[in-house]
Enzyme design. Structure first.
Site, mmCIF file in Angstrom:
data_model
loop_
_atom_site.group_PDB
_atom_site.id
_atom_site.type_symbol
_atom_site.label_atom_id
_atom_site.label_comp_id
_atom_site.label_asym_id
_atom_site.label_seq_id
_atom_site.Cartn_x
_atom_site.Cartn_y
_atom_site.Cartn_z
ATOM 1 N N ILE A 198 38.127 48.628 53.103
ATOM 2 C CA ILE A 198 39.489 48.397 52.950
ATOM 3 C C ILE A 198 39.426 49.822 53.031
ATOM 4 C CG2 ILE A 198 39.966 46.223 51.936
ATOM 5 C CD1 ILE A 198 40.005 47.475 49.365
ATOM 6 N N TYR A 217 38.473 50.246 35.652
ATOM 7 C CA TYR A 217 38.884 48.824 36.277
ATOM 8 C C TYR A 217 40.456 48.790 35.696
ATOM 9 C CZ TYR A 217 38.770 43.594 37.406
ATOM 10 O OH TYR A 217 39.288 42.941 38.194
ATOM 11 N N GLU A 257 36.201 45.945 25.445
ATOM 12 C CA GLU A 257 35.996 44.141 24.732
ATOM 13 C C GLU A 257 37.532 44.429 24.915
ATOM 14 O OE1 GLU A 257 34.879 41.923 25.228
ATOM 15 O OE2 GLU A 257 33.316 42.525 24.101
ATOM 16 N N PHE A 308 33.138 35.803 45.038
ATOM 17 C CA PHE A 308 33.237 34.194 44.518
ATOM 18 C C PHE A 308 34.668 33.235 44.422
ATOM 19 C CE2 PHE A 308 34.425 32.601 40.123
ATOM 20 C CZ PHE A 308 33.568 31.896 40.430
ATOM 21 N N ILE A 309 35.562 34.279 44.385
ATOM 22 C CA ILE A 309 37.230 33.673 44.269
ATOM 23 C C ILE A 309 36.924 33.529 45.758
ATOM 24 C CG2 ILE A 309 39.165 33.753 43.222
ATOM 25 C CD1 ILE A 309 38.527 35.212 40.915
ATOM 26 N N LEU A 353 30.729 43.228 51.223
ATOM 27 C CA LEU A 353 29.101 42.446 50.896
ATOM 28 C C LEU A 353 29.362 43.945 50.270
ATOM 29 C CD1 LEU A 353 27.258 41.575 54.242
ATOM 30 C CD2 LEU A 353 29.300 40.223 52.704
ATOM 31 N N VAL A 363 30.419 35.275 32.169
ATOM 32 C CA VAL A 363 29.658 34.987 31.065
ATOM 33 C C VAL A 363 29.269 33.060 31.903
ATOM 34 C CG1 VAL A 363 31.790 34.672 29.973
ATOM 35 C CG2 VAL A 363 29.443 34.981 28.803
ATOM 36 N N GLY A 391 30.285 40.286 47.640
ATOM 37 C CA GLY A 391 30.448 39.014 48.294
ATOM 38 C C GLY A 391 28.809 38.950 49.187
ATOM 39 N N LYS A 396 43.486 49.145 38.198
ATOM 40 C CA LYS A 396 44.078 47.550 38.720
ATOM 41 C C LYS A 396 46.083 47.692 38.191
ATOM 42 C CE LYS A 396 41.432 44.562 40.832
ATOM 43 N NZ LYS A 396 41.798 43.560 41.938
#
Length: 315
Positions: free
Chosen positions: A58, A147, A275, A11-12, A33, A190, A36, A151
């Site tokens: 990667i 996640y 959250e 997307f980005i 993919l 969202v 993506g 990162k």
């Protein structure tokens, strides 16, 4: 310049590719993919600057070594990653391998060829913000999901290569990004999901009580930020945020999109421990170092995204 873009069919990544090609660079895209879609970049295939699309991972070290040896990239925009928080909770190994180990493999090749690295991190590494001036890069981190943990680990490796080897690297933390080409299904954002459901007359489901807030950044503003970080020495060795600078509760976002409160439903949160209650970005550093500011308001961005989905842009 010769540029490698990992995750460029996402997307980005798709918008970053468009921006780089418009500036006349030579571009290679590496994407397995998993997130993506090759259709995202189909319009670029005939562009003279679009050199190659490589459908691979990667984590393929041999491939990476061959790619760098053959092409001697000057810049690597590293966006390729596992990005779903819920998936990382259910399957932390895949996320760690892709986001941390994959980043290490990229760094090793960039070190050998002195290739600048722009590492796409996430606002999800931050702890809750109670300050109305927003989250700065000095705000405390709290990896509330594997996640975010993966990162943070990758961020530290990226910065260590700057301090240890003098490799030009920068960590960027865009806040919640939305817009055309974002998936409208379970892995989407969202805004895209809400708009798609609204157009179909389906209920807008909100996890929890809906008071959690998000700072929503339009994707073209995000892409300009990402690209600019690659061409500025001022951000080398730095962590830089980008966001709209305004947050909105998920309840208010749903109301803004549907206008029909009867279509808004609250459901039990699948992973409430992951959250973050309040996300509000302070982009002062990006403005100071990159002369970057967001240009698209939330209302305009929602309108553009809605038009795209109405015109058949469902993913």
């Amino acid at each position: 310049m010769k540029i490698l873009l990992t995750g460029g069919a996402g997307f980005i990544g798709r918008w970053v590719a468009k921006h780089l090609l418009s500036e006349g660079h030579q571009l290679w895209i590496l994407d397995d993919l998993s997130n993506g879609r090759e259709e995202n970049i189909s319009e670029f295939k005939e562009h003279p600057g679009f050199i190659q699309f490589i459908n691979d991972s990667i984590l393929n070290e041999t491939l990476l070594e061959d790619l760098f040896n053959e092409n001697h990239f000057e810049i690597c925009y590293h966006l390729g990653a596992s990005i779903n928080v819920q998936d990382s909770i259910d399957d932390p190994r895949t996320t760690f391998n892709n986001d941390t180990i994959g980043t290490f493999y990229i760094l090793e090749q960039c070190r050998k060829h002195n290739t600048k690295v722009i590492f796409m991190s996430t606002c999800m590494v931050y702890d809750r913000c109670n300050d109305e001036t927003g989250i700065t890069e000095n705000h405390s981190t709290k990896p509330a999901s594997p996640y975010a943990g993966a990162k943070v680990a990758a961020e530290n490796m990226v910065l260590s290569y700057y301090h240890t080897y003098g490799l030009p690297t920068v960590v960027i933390r865009p806040f919640n990004t939305y817009g055309p080409f974002q998936k409208t299904g379970g892995e989407g954002g969202v805004v895209a999901i809400f708009i798609n459901n609204h157009l179909k007359g389906i209920d807008l489901n909100i996890y929890g009580d809906g008071t959690q807030t998000r700072d929503l950044l339009y994707v073209e503003d995000c892409a300009k930020f990402v690209v600019s970080a690659g061409f500025s020495d001022a951000v080398n060795g730095e962590i830089v945020n980008a966001g709209l600078g305004k947050d909105i509760s998920i309840n208010n976002l749903a109301s803004l999109i549907t206008g029909n409160l009867m279509k808004i439903k609250h459901i039990e949160h699948i992973h409430p421990q992951s959250e973050i209650q309040k996300l509000l970005c302070n982009s002062g550093k990006a403005t100071s170092l990159l002369d970057w500011k967001p240009e698209v308001t939330l209302e305009e961005g929602i309108a553009r995204t809605k038009t795209w989905i109405q015109q058949g842009g469902l993913l």
